[in-house]
Design a protein around this motif. Structure first.
Motif, PDB file in Angstrom:
ATOM      1  N   VAL A 186      11.112  -6.128   2.935  1.00 45.11           N
ATOM      2  CA  VAL A 186      12.013  -4.978   3.104  1.00 45.11           C
ATOM      3  C   VAL A 186      13.122  -5.019   2.052  1.00 45.11           C
ATOM      4  O   VAL A 186      13.443  -3.994   1.423  1.00 45.11           O
ATOM      5  N   THR A 187      13.717  -6.187   1.851  1.00 44.59           N
ATOM      6  CA  THR A 187      14.794  -6.280   0.859  1.00 44.59           C
ATOM      7  C   THR A 187      14.241  -6.111  -0.554  1.00 44.59           C
ATOM      8  O   THR A 187      14.874  -5.488  -1.413  1.00 44.59           O
ATOM      9  N   LEU A 188      13.041  -6.644  -0.791  1.00 46.32           N
ATOM     10  CA  LEU A 188      12.387  -6.477  -2.092  1.00 46.32           C
ATOM     11  C   LEU A 188      12.108  -5.001  -2.366  1.00 46.32           C
ATOM     12  O   LEU A 188      12.401  -4.482  -3.455  1.00 46.32           O
ATOM     13  N   ALA A 189      11.552  -4.323  -1.365  1.00 50.29           N
ATOM     14  CA  ALA A 189      11.167  -2.921  -1.554  1.00 50.29           C
ATOM     15  C   ALA A 189      12.376  -2.045  -1.828  1.00 50.29           C
ATOM     16  O   ALA A 189      12.322  -1.142  -2.671  1.00 50.29           O
ATOM     17  N   SER A 190      13.470  -2.306  -1.128  1.00 48.37           N
ATOM     18  CA  SER A 190      14.655  -1.475  -1.337  1.00 48.37           C
ATOM     19  C   SER A 190      15.235  -1.647  -2.732  1.00 48.37           C
ATOM     20  O   SER A 190      15.867  -0.747  -3.269  1.00 48.37           O
ATOM     21  N   ALA A 191      14.977  -2.803  -3.330  1.00 47.14           N
ATOM     22  CA  ALA A 191      15.518  -3.076  -4.668  1.00 47.14           C
ATOM     23  C   ALA A 191      14.565  -2.737  -5.800  1.00 47.14           C
ATOM     24  O   ALA A 191      14.987  -2.274  -6.867  1.00 47.14           O
ATOM     25  N   CYS A 192      13.253  -2.960  -5.589  1.00 49.55           N
ATOM     26  CA  CYS A 192      12.329  -2.957  -6.716  1.00 49.55           C
ATOM     27  C   CYS A 192      11.146  -1.994  -6.581  1.00 49.55           C
ATOM     28  O   CYS A 192      10.317  -1.934  -7.503  1.00 49.55           O
ATOM     29  N   LEU A 193      11.038  -1.263  -5.491  1.00 48.38           N
ATOM     30  CA  LEU A 193       9.899  -0.374  -5.309  1.00 48.38           C
ATOM     31  C   LEU A 193      10.375   1.051  -5.004  1.00 48.38           C
ATOM     32  O   LEU A 193      11.450   1.238  -4.439  1.00 48.38           O
ATOM     33  N   ARG A 194       9.556   1.993  -5.359  1.00 52.07           N
ATOM     34  CA  ARG A 194       9.847   3.386  -5.065  1.00 52.07           C
ATOM     35  C   ARG A 194       8.630   3.994  -4.381  1.00 52.07           C
ATOM     36  O   ARG A 194       7.508   3.867  -4.886  1.00 52.07           O
ATOM     37  N   ALA A 245       0.792  -1.227   0.000  1.00 54.69           N
ATOM     38  CA  ALA A 245       0.000   0.000   0.000  1.00 54.69           C
ATOM     39  C   ALA A 245       0.830   1.286   0.000  1.00 54.69           C
ATOM     40  O   ALA A 245       0.519   2.224  -0.747  1.00 54.69           O
ATOM     41  N   PRO A 246       1.903   1.409   0.800  1.00 55.31           N
ATOM     42  CA  PRO A 246       2.654   2.662   0.817  1.00 55.31           C
ATOM     43  C   PRO A 246       3.350   2.991  -0.508  1.00 55.31           C
ATOM     44  O   PRO A 246       3.808   4.117  -0.693  1.00 55.31           O
ATOM     45  N   PHE A 247       3.401   2.028  -1.413  1.00 58.34           N
ATOM     46  CA  PHE A 247       4.132   2.232  -2.663  1.00 58.34           C
ATOM     47  C   PHE A 247       3.204   2.504  -3.844  1.00 58.34           C
ATOM     48  O   PHE A 247       3.661   2.601  -4.989  1.00 58.34           O
ATOM     49  N   GLY A 248       1.934   2.624  -3.576  1.00 59.86           N
ATOM     50  CA  GLY A 248       0.995   2.934  -4.637  1.00 59.86           C
ATOM     51  C   GLY A 248       0.825   1.830  -5.662  1.00 59.86           C
ATOM     52  O   GLY A 248       0.449   2.091  -6.808  1.00 59.86           O
ATOM     53  N   VAL A 249       1.095   0.586  -5.251  1.00 57.99           N
ATOM     54  CA  VAL A 249       0.969  -0.552  -6.159  1.00 57.99           C
ATOM     55  C   VAL A 249      -0.378  -1.231  -5.910  1.00 57.99           C
ATOM     56  O   VAL A 249      -0.700  -1.597  -4.785  1.00 57.99           O
ATOM     57  N   HIS A 306      11.407 -12.606 -16.587  1.00 59.16           N
ATOM     58  CA  HIS A 306      12.369 -12.057 -15.628  1.00 59.16           C
ATOM     59  C   HIS A 306      11.856 -12.269 -14.210  1.00 59.16           C
ATOM     60  O   HIS A 306      10.669 -12.094 -13.934  1.00 59.16           O
ATOM     61  N   THR A 307      12.753 -12.658 -13.289  1.00 56.52           N
ATOM     62  CA  THR A 307      12.354 -12.866 -11.897  1.00 56.52           C
ATOM     63  C   THR A 307      13.334 -12.183 -10.943  1.00 56.52           C
ATOM     64  O   THR A 307      14.503 -11.964 -11.275  1.00 56.52           O
ATOM     65  N   GLU A 308      12.829 -11.862  -9.781  1.00 54.37           N
ATOM     66  CA  GLU A 308      13.638 -11.326  -8.685  1.00 54.37           C
ATOM     67  C   GLU A 308      13.275 -12.118  -7.431  1.00 54.37           C
ATOM     68  O   GLU A 308      12.088 -12.368  -7.167  1.00 54.37           O
ATOM     69  N   LEU A 309      14.283 -12.522  -6.625  1.00 55.10           N
ATOM     70  CA  LEU A 309      14.071 -13.339  -5.428  1.00 55.10           C
ATOM     71  C   LEU A 309      14.567 -12.611  -4.186  1.00 55.10           C
ATOM     72  O   LEU A 309      15.658 -12.043  -4.189  1.00 55.10           O
ATOM     73  N   PHE A 310      13.755 -12.670  -3.117  1.00 63.28           N
ATOM     74  CA  PHE A 310      14.130 -12.080  -1.830  1.00 63.28           C
ATOM     75  C   PHE A 310      13.646 -13.017  -0.724  1.00 63.28           C
ATOM     76  O   PHE A 310      12.559 -13.583  -0.812  1.00 63.28           O
ATOM     77  N   GLU A 311      14.474 -13.177   0.328  1.00 59.75           N
ATOM     78  CA  GLU A 311      14.133 -14.113   1.391  1.00 59.75           C
ATOM     79  C   GLU A 311      14.214 -13.454   2.767  1.00 59.75           C
ATOM     80  O   GLU A 311      14.986 -12.517   2.980  1.00 59.75           O
ATOM     81  N   GLY A 312      13.406 -13.961   3.699  1.00 62.67           N
ATOM     82  CA  GLY A 312      13.437 -13.491   5.071  1.00 62.67           C
ATOM     83  C   GLY A 312      13.183 -14.645   6.032  1.00 62.67           C
ATOM     84  O   GLY A 312      12.509 -15.623   5.682  1.00 62.67           O
TER      85      GLY A 312
END
Length: 210
Positions: A199-207, A28-32, A136-142
């Motif tokens: 968090v790691t996804l957002a820092s890489a792929c969201l604005r 929600a905070p990213f307007g997506v 294309h894919t992007e992977l993030f883990e927690g």
């Protein structure tokens, strides 16, 4: 490594209402704008991977191809040290077709008793994959670590009532959704496995807008 920036509308590749709520709140905070695979009546692909990341990629790629939109998928589970990491990849299957997680939690307790296990250490894992229709894919883990206790609380879903994260007296079943997967964006701190992966996804792929 360069990452592809995500914006606009995305598919959350899940038929799990709990996961959908969490992902919508995180986005929600990213307007997506997020729509679920269930809402689009997309089929659920067979999860044939041997790792959380592989199953997340299978789901995300299938949803992206079927919808023509970027797609998020989470594959997550509870890994119990004294059960050699079980239920792990099969966390949902332990609940059976009826999604009886009360029964699944009872099974974990029973299996621990059968082994005479004294350790109740466990951790949740979340693998988040974003896939685009072009493949294309992007992977993030927690991950989040803690102990298993007698189930308490009605919040959350799945195994949350029996998992007490390190540093807390309350279980995930007693912690509000805002506290469980809320993110302090100044520090980057987050509690749940899914929020930590996000968090790691957002820092890489969201604005953030504005």
């Amino acid at each position: 490594m360069s990452h592809r920036i995500l914006s606009g509308k995305v598919v959350i590749a899940t038929h799990n209402a709990g996961k959908l709520v969490e992902m919508r709140e995180l986005l929600a905070p990213f307007g997506v704008e997020a729509v679920s695979a269930g809402e689009l009546n997309l089929p659920e692909p067979e999860e044939t991977g041997t790792m959380f990341s592989e199953n997340a990629a299978i789901k995300a790629l299938a949803a992206a191809e079927a919808s023509g939109l970027p797609a998020f998928a989470d594959d997550s589970g509870l890994c119990v040290d004294a059960l050699d990491g079980a239920p792990g990849l099969f966390s949902a299957r332990w609940a059976g077709p009826s999604k009886d997680f009360s029964g699944a939690m009872a099974r974990i307790a029973s299996e621990l008793d059968k082994r005479g296990a004294t350790s109740r250490r466990a951790h949740f894992v979340s693998a988040l994959v974003i896939a685009w229709p072009d493949g294309h894919t992007e992977l993030f883990e927690g991950r989040v670590f803690g102990d298993l206790v007698e189930p308490r609380g009605q919040a959350g879903f799945g195994y949350d009532p029996m998992f007490r994260p390190d540093g807390f007296e309350r279980t995930f079943g007693e912690i509000s959704s805002e506290e469980k997967h809320g993110v302090d964006w100044q520090s980057g701190n987050a509690l749940s496995h899914r929020a930590r992966a996000f968090v790691t996804l957002a820092s890489a792929c969201l604005r953030r807008p504005g």
